[in-house]
Design an enzyme around this catalytic site. Structure first.
Site, short mmCIF file in Angstrom:
data_model
loop_
_atom_site.label_atom_id
_atom_site.label_comp_id
_atom_site.label_asym_id
_atom_site.label_seq_id
_atom_site.Cartn_x
_atom_site.Cartn_y
_atom_site.Cartn_z
N ASP A 21 -9.73 -59.03 -14.80
CA ASP A 21 -8.87 -59.50 -15.99
C ASP A 21 -7.36 -59.87 -15.58
O ASP A 21 -6.86 -59.23 -14.60
CB ASP A 21 -8.95 -58.28 -16.90
CG ASP A 21 -8.47 -58.75 -18.40
OD1 ASP A 21 -8.60 -59.98 -18.84
OD2 ASP A 21 -8.17 -57.99 -19.04
N HIS A 47 -6.73 -68.43 -12.50
CA HIS A 47 -8.11 -68.58 -12.05
C HIS A 47 -8.24 -68.72 -10.71
O HIS A 47 -8.92 -68.15 -9.93
CB HIS A 47 -8.86 -69.30 -12.98
CG HIS A 47 -9.03 -68.93 -14.26
ND1 HIS A 47 -9.26 -67.59 -14.85
CD2 HIS A 47 -8.92 -69.63 -15.72
CE1 HIS A 47 -9.21 -67.75 -16.09
NE2 HIS A 47 -8.91 -68.69 -16.48
N LEU A 100 -23.66 -56.34 2.26
CA LEU A 100 -23.39 -56.12 0.81
C LEU A 100 -24.36 -57.18 -0.03
O LEU A 100 -24.30 -58.33 0.24
CB LEU A 100 -21.98 -56.38 0.66
CG LEU A 100 -21.15 -56.58 -0.52
CD1 LEU A 100 -21.05 -55.41 -1.15
CD2 LEU A 100 -19.90 -57.12 -0.65
N GLU A 129 -17.86 -43.65 -13.16
CA GLU A 129 -16.25 -43.23 -13.19
C GLU A 129 -15.36 -44.50 -13.46
O GLU A 129 -15.57 -45.68 -12.86
CB GLU A 129 -16.01 -42.75 -11.71
CG GLU A 129 -16.36 -41.46 -11.60
CD GLU A 129 -16.39 -40.25 -12.42
OE1 GLU A 129 -15.13 -40.16 -12.96
OE2 GLU A 129 -17.20 -39.36 -12.64
#
Ligand code: FPP
Length: 277
Positions: free
Chosen positions: A33, A50, A144, A220
């Site tokens: 954000d 962006h 990943l 968390e």
């Protein structure tokens, strides 16, 4: 621009310390954000923010790969983001396509597997094709898993899951009595991945913004004050350090957990450790 590939000695050492000081989260989810506000604070147009945000995406993906994070899920475009000005939406879609084209070789070379969650059919055809090609190309990679949430919202995900459960009940594939939490999890778009251990949100906002509503039940949360274009690996290390100092109780009390290592522990490990309690 590809992964920079060069990792200096000091950074390697920092990562080593982080790996030694506690568990590295298996799944990190991020609400990226603040691109627009960051650009505005520099007197530039939102779209510039962006574009700069892509650099942070690259650094965080690379760092997660190096640290041994297994899943990274990025909230890149929400269902609600379709309501933004048309120019900004089309710029974001073009940025997605150009970034994929630019990055896919290095993602593949770095053993990253790309995945998408969200209502893909709503994206422009060009973006859909680019995504599907990239997913296909990296599908056998074992490092990943980078999941982009695109035209995604948690309520959309849960609604879609409920519809699919209802259809399978109607066709007799499952019975209503058999519907459990695990069943629902299997019908969500995240069925192939564990729930996030750590959620990071940048730009200081204290909201989940319709992200992984079901999946974040015991995650968390770490809020970073900096805007996304300024969120680089050092800030990620701060978030992981904070995560390593949390006691994950999963609804139990501290006394029950004495003697078990609850720092950044996963729920299943904890339940197993407590089975003799
Ligand atoms: C939030 O900032 C960011 C977005 C809605 C888009 C995130 C997109 C990128 C970082 C670039 C493209 C991503 C990929 C995966 C190639 P905001 O516009 O909500 O900022 P504001 O809250 O300051 O307005």
């Amino acid at each position: 621009m590809a992964f920079n590939g060069k990792q200096n000695k000091a950074d390697k050492e920092l990562q080593h310390q982080l790996q030694e000081s506690g568990a590295i989260p298996e799944h990190i989810a991020i609400i990226m954000d603040g691109n627009g506000r960051w650009a505005k604070s520099k007197g530039k147009a939102r779209v510039w923010g962006h574009r700069k945000g892509v650099r942070s995406v690259r650094d965080i993906v690379e760092t997660c790969g190096q640290l041994g994070v297994k899943y990274l899920t990025l909230y890149a475009f929400s269902t609600e983001n379709w309501k933004r000005p048309k120019d900004e939406v089309s710029m974001l879609m073009r940025l997605l396509v150009s970034s994929l084209r630019q990055e896919i070789n290095s993602l593949h070379d770095n053993n990253v597997r790309l995945a998408v969650i969200g209502e893909l059919s709503k994206l422009p055809k060009e973006a859909q094709n680019e995504l599907l090609d990239s997913i296909d190309r990296t599908s056998k990679n074992t490092g990943l898993t980078l999941t982009l949430a695109l035209s995604y919202s948690g309520r959309w995900d849960i609604t879609r899951a409920m519809k699919r459960v209802a259809m399978d009940v109607r066709s007799g594939k499952i019975s209503p009595e058999d519907v459990s939490e695990d069943t629902i999890a299997q019908y969500l778009s995240t069925s192939e991945m564990p729930d996030p251990d750590l959620l990071i949100r940048t730009s200081g906002e204290l909201r989940i913004s319709n992200f992984l509503l079901w999946q974040l039940a015991y995650t968390e949360i770490f809020i970073s004050d900096c805007f996304w274009p300024e969120f680089r690996r050092e800030k990620l290390y701060d978030a992981i350090r904070a995560f390593q100092n949390r006691e994950r109780r999963f609804g139990m009390v501290s006394e029950q957990l004495n003697g078990t290592n609850t720092r950044s522990r996963k729920k299943d490990d904890l339940v197993n450790a407590l089975s003799s309690y």
